[in-house]
Structure formats: structure tokens, C-alpha cells
Design a protein around this motif. Structure first.
Motif, PDB file in Angstrom:
ATOM      1  N   GLY A  92     -13.830 -13.264 -28.012  1.00 30.37           N
ATOM      2  CA  GLY A  92     -12.939 -12.940 -28.785  1.00 30.37           C
ATOM      3  C   GLY A  92     -12.093 -11.768 -28.583  1.00 30.37           C
ATOM      4  O   GLY A  92     -12.397 -10.733 -28.494  1.00 30.37           O
ATOM      5  N   GLN A  93     -10.926 -12.322 -27.277  1.00 31.52           N
ATOM      6  CA  GLN A  93      -9.878 -11.483 -27.575  1.00 31.52           C
ATOM      7  C   GLN A  93      -7.872 -12.223 -27.802  1.00 31.52           C
ATOM      8  O   GLN A  93      -8.109 -13.150 -26.476  1.00 31.52           O
ATOM      9  N   PRO A  94      -8.201 -11.999 -28.589  1.00 25.08           N
ATOM     10  CA  PRO A  94      -6.825 -12.919 -29.251  1.00 25.08           C
ATOM     11  C   PRO A  94      -5.778 -12.510 -28.351  1.00 25.08           C
ATOM     12  O   PRO A  94      -5.776 -11.841 -27.558  1.00 25.08           O
ATOM     13  N   TYR A 111      -4.476 -10.673 -38.019  1.00 29.86           N
ATOM     14  CA  TYR A 111      -5.829  -9.921 -38.833  1.00 29.86           C
ATOM     15  C   TYR A 111      -7.318 -11.346 -38.736  1.00 29.86           C
ATOM     16  O   TYR A 111      -7.542 -10.508 -38.400  1.00 29.86           O
ATOM     17  N   PRO A 112      -6.928 -12.196 -39.095  1.00 31.43           N
ATOM     18  CA  PRO A 112      -8.270 -12.728 -39.481  1.00 31.43           C
ATOM     19  C   PRO A 112      -8.950 -13.429 -38.066  1.00 31.43           C
ATOM     20  O   PRO A 112      -9.980 -13.444 -37.474  1.00 31.43           O
ATOM     21  N   THR A 113      -7.867 -13.595 -37.434  1.00 29.71           N
ATOM     22  CA  THR A 113      -7.963 -13.607 -36.135  1.00 29.71           C
ATOM     23  C   THR A 113      -8.287 -12.609 -35.182  1.00 29.71           C
ATOM     24  O   THR A 113     -10.086 -13.219 -34.449  1.00 29.71           O
ATOM     25  N   VAL A 114      -8.190 -11.389 -35.310  1.00 28.57           N
ATOM     26  CA  VAL A 114      -8.680  -9.975 -34.958  1.00 28.57           C
ATOM     27  C   VAL A 114     -10.456 -10.132 -35.626  1.00 28.57           C
ATOM     28  O   VAL A 114     -11.084  -9.587 -35.068  1.00 28.57           O
ATOM     29  N   GLU A 117     -12.053 -14.317 -37.895  1.00 28.56           N
ATOM     30  CA  GLU A 117     -12.054 -15.942 -38.735  1.00 28.56           C
ATOM     31  C   GLU A 117     -11.280 -16.935 -38.349  1.00 28.56           C
ATOM     32  O   GLU A 117     -11.826 -17.910 -38.666  1.00 28.56           O
ATOM     33  N   LYS A 118     -10.270 -16.602 -37.445  1.00 25.83           N
ATOM     34  CA  LYS A 118      -9.694 -18.104 -36.937  1.00 25.83           C
ATOM     35  C   LYS A 118      -9.327 -17.891 -35.412  1.00 25.83           C
ATOM     36  O   LYS A 118      -9.985 -16.651 -34.929  1.00 25.83           O
ATOM     37  N   MET A 119      -9.582 -18.938 -34.575  1.00 25.80           N
ATOM     38  CA  MET A 119      -9.022 -18.809 -33.008  1.00 25.80           C
ATOM     39  C   MET A 119      -7.649 -19.224 -32.791  1.00 25.80           C
ATOM     40  O   MET A 119      -7.001 -19.992 -33.880  1.00 25.80           O
TER      41      MET A 119
END
Ligand code: FAD
Length: 386
Positions: A92-94, A111-114, A117-119
Motif C-alpha cells: 500500500g503506497q497511495p 484519508y481512506p486511501t492512506v 480502506e480504499k484503493m
């Protein structure tokens, strides 16, 4: 000049290496055979990384990320490169382009990606516009307060998993000294938006289990709130992303090359022919010497580019050199690793043929070797007016 790692950096290296060896390596052959990553395994990797507090290491602390400096992040990515990309990308590296989010976009996407919770996925490339991104034909036109998008993107990584896409499209044309070029704007597009379709892409020889997708836009309506950054300001967001991703590619190539090298040294010491270890034949021993010299050179080139970024110095040329050299080095090293293993090097009992196949895409994505040479030569000649 101090080349020693700090305590924190050594901890990052040790933690990631151990994670890759225990959580990634045991699953690689199976993922390679299946051609996809089972959902449960993907969830497990992400959850473990989150538990360790290592998710989103590339994002600033203010937005909930790990806030690593570029050198430490490069060390981390170098270790991740020792594992199969199909699996390590769940670390996971947004995309850093998300830092251009403002206001409610931060709550909905950043925020959800960090937090994991989201991709996200990022789409620039089109069937007719690869290296020449400013030649893109996928367009957004205004319709009242909304935008309507039409066109196609292809080769989009993470398309399988993304909840939303950062899509760069043309929002007009402008005259430049190189002729007419597209003005570019970034948009945030949720999966499932009417008029937006995500379909499987092509089968690639590299990185099995890390699929690519095709995105189709047909009169896809987006409110103005989905614009990422400034209208017509997408080129800068895109370029910032490209430089970060090129450094990532270089670091991962160094890690993968070291893994191939480890196999090669072992083989050279243990495999006997004509009554002695093959490494004692100069033809093999000198290969090892060349391999490690090139790996170290790529390593230092990559770390030096990262150090320049941390020091606030201009680094475009150095990043291009690191990406160019590390990707081409990996091709040579994986090829020699197979040669040192003889016939067994080609068999999928060992991961070497996979490293060799995976190496091929590195010279193409995130800007081809030719484009890196172009960036480097331009940076040398431009100051002289040429
Ligand atoms: C597996 C995979 C995943 C990818 N993931 C993504 C993604 O997630 N998002 C995304 O937006 N893109 C993605 N890409 C696209 C990738 O960045 C492009 O493939 C790359 O930029 C090259 O574009 P192209 O393939 O269209 O080749 P082209 O641009 O058509 O290039 C063909 C050849 O011409 C050469 N060439 C072109 N222009 C010049 C020039 N000016 N000087 C010298 N030589 C030149 C190139 O170096 C190359 O050798 C992915 C690609 C692959 C293969």
C-alpha cells in the motif's frame, strides 16, 4: 559524507526484509501458477502491514501516512523489490497525486486511501498516447457545471482492485514551441460511475498476478467537485507522480537484482563441474564481479537521487539516470543469473526465469529507457541553448 544507515533506517530494512521473506516469498510460486492473487491473501498482507504501522509509508504524517523521507522510503522499496510485485503492491503506497486533493476530496479519497480502506489507480496512458502523454485523446468537455468525459485508457495497473481512479484527460489545446499540445486535467472517478467501464486488459509476460485494465469513458458525467487540482493543471500533478514512481521502480530493481545475485553466488560456490566449483572458472567468477559492481552502482545512483530530493535539490536528471541504469542493470543481472544456473535457470523450479521476465517491463513502464535518455540529454544540452 556519511553512508551509514541510521537506527531507524536499519530497522525499516530489517523489518521489510523479514516481512518479504516470511509473508511474500512462500506465496510467490502459487500466485505465478494461478495468475492472480487470492483475495484472502491480499487482505492478509494489507492487514499485517497495517498492524506493523507501515501502511502508506510514502505519504506525509499530516495526512496519516508514514512520512518517510525519500532515502528511507527508497531503502524500504529496495527491500520490497525482493518480493513478487503481484503481492508486494498490497503493502500500500497511495499515489502521491492524491496530495492534490482539497476539501471534501481529502475525506472521500485521500484519508481512506492512506488508511487502506480504499484503493486507487492512476490512468494516463492511452492506446494512441504512451510516451507522448500530451498527445492524449481522452477528453473532458464542460456541460454547465459538470464535465463529460469520452475516450479510452489502457495498461492501467491496480484496475482490478481500485475503488476509484485518478484519470488525466485533455481539457483543451495550447500552442507550444513543439506545436499544438493538450492541456491536461486530473479527475477522480469512482468505480461504478455511469458511463465509466473497467475491463480486463492484456496478458503480460512480466509480473503475472499483477493485471492491467482498460478504462472506457462514454459520455461519463462528473461534477466539478471531481476535478483533482487545478483545471488545466494536471501536467504538474502527473509529472510529480512520475518522478516518485520512477525512483520506486529503480529501488525495486536494485532489490530484485540483489535477490537474483544471491542465488547466483550460491550456485557459483556450490555447483561443481570439471571437479571444482564453477565460480572458480574465471568465466563465471568475473560475471559475479560485474553483476555486483553494477548492482552497487545502481543502488548508489538511486539513493543519491533520493538524497537530492530530501535535500531540496533538483533531481529530475538523477532520477532519470537511476531509473534508466537500474532497469537496464536488472535485465543484464537476471540474464547472467540464468546463465550461471545453466539449464536449471530456465526452469520454473527456480524463480530466476520469473525475475528475468519481470525485468522486461521495467524498461518500459513509468517512461521507457529512451524517454529517460531524452530527459538526461535535454538537461545537459538545454543550459547551453541547444
Ligand atoms: C504492464 C504495464 C502497466 C502499466 N501501468 C500503467 C498505469 O498504471 N497507468 C498508466 O497511465 N500507464 C501505465 N503503463 C503505461 C506505460 O507507462 C507505457 O507503456 C509507457 O509510457 C510507454 O508507452 P507505450 O507503451 O505506448 O510505448 P510508445 O510510447 O508507443 O513507445 C514505443 C517505442 O518508441 C520509443 N519512443 C517513443 N517516443 C520516443 C522519443 N521521443 N524518443 C525516442 N524514443 C521514443 C519508446 O521508447 C518505445 O521504445 C503501463 C504499462 C505496462 C506495460
Amino acid at each position: 559524507m556519511d553512508f551509514a544507515l541510521s537506527e531507524e533506517q536499519q530497522m525499516v530494512v530489517d523489518t521489510v526484509r523479514s516481512f518479504v521473506e516470511t509473508e511474500i516469498h512462500p506465496h510467490e510460486a502459487e500466485v505465478e501458477r494461478l495468475g492472480y492473487v487470492p483475495q484472502e491473501l491480499a487482505r492478509q498482507i494489507t492487514a499485517k502491514v497495517q498492524d506493523m504501522g507501515f501502511y502508506a509509508p510514502n505519504m506525509p504524517e499530516e495526512v496519516g501516512g508514514g512520512g518517510l523521507d525519500h532515502v528511507t522510503l527508497t531503502l524500504l522499496e529496495r527491500e520490497l523489490g525482493r518480493g513478487s510485485m503481484a503481492l508486494t503492491h498490497f503493502w500500500g503506497q497511495p499515489q502521491n497525486a492524491l496530495l492534490a486533493c482539497t476539501g471534501e476530496q481529502r475525506e472521500k479519497y485521500l484519508y481512506p486511501t492512506v488508511r487502506g480502506e480504499k484503493m486507487d489507480a492512476l490512468a494516463m496512458t492511452e492506446p494512441g498516447a504512451g510516451s507522448d502523454v500530451r498527445g492524449m485523446q481522452c477528453r473532458a468537455r464542460r456541460d454547465g457545471d459538470d464535465w463529460l468525459i469520452d475516450g479510452t485508457k489502457h495498461f492501467i495497473s491496480e484496475g482490478e482492485y481500485a475503488d476509484f481512479f485518478i484519470v488525466f484527460v485533455s481539457t483543451g489545446e495550447e500552442q507550444t514551441h513543439k506545436g499544438i499540445k493538450q492541456k491536461i486535467t486530473g479527475f477522480l472517478v469512482d468505480r461504478g460511475t455511469p458511463g465509466f467501464e473497467v475491463t480486463p486488459g492484456y496478458n503480460s509476460v512480466s509480473h503475472r498476478g499483477y493485471p492491467n485494465h482498460i478504462l472506457n469513458f462514454d459520455n461519463c458525467r462528473l461534477p466539478a467537485s471531481q476535478v483533482l487540482g487545478e483545471v488545466d493543471g494536471g501536467l504538474q500533478v502527473m509529472n510529480d507522480w512520475l518522478y516518485a514512481s520512477r525512483l520506486t521502480v529503480a529501488a525495486m530493481c536494485v532489490g530484485r537484482a540483489r535477490r537474483a545475485f544471491d542465488y547466483s553466488v550460491q550456485q557459483a560456490a556450490e555447483r561443481e563441474q570439471f571437479g571444482q566449483p564453477i565460480g572458480k572458472f574465471q568465466g563465471v567468477g568475473f560475471k559475479l564481479a560485474d553483476m555486483i559492481t553494477e548492482i552497487d552502482a545502481a543502488d548508489w545512483l538511486t539513493l543519491a537521487a533520493a538524497w537530492r530530493l530530501d535535500a531540496g535539490l533538483e533531481a529530475d536528471r538523477q532520477i532519470a539516470s537511476a531509473k534508466l541504469y537500474a532497469t537496464e542493470m536488472l535485465a543484464r543481472v537476471t540474464d547472467e543469473a540464468i546463465q550461471i544456473h545453466g539449464g536449471m535457470g530456465l526452469m520454473d523450479d527456480l524463480p530466476l526465469e520469473r525475475f528475468w521476465r519481470d525485468a522486461r517491463v521495467e524498461r518500459i513502464w513509468d517512461g521507457t529507457s529512451e524517454i529517460q535518455r531524452h530527459i538526461i540529454s535535454r538537461s545537459l544540452l538545454r543550459p547551453l541553448g541547444a
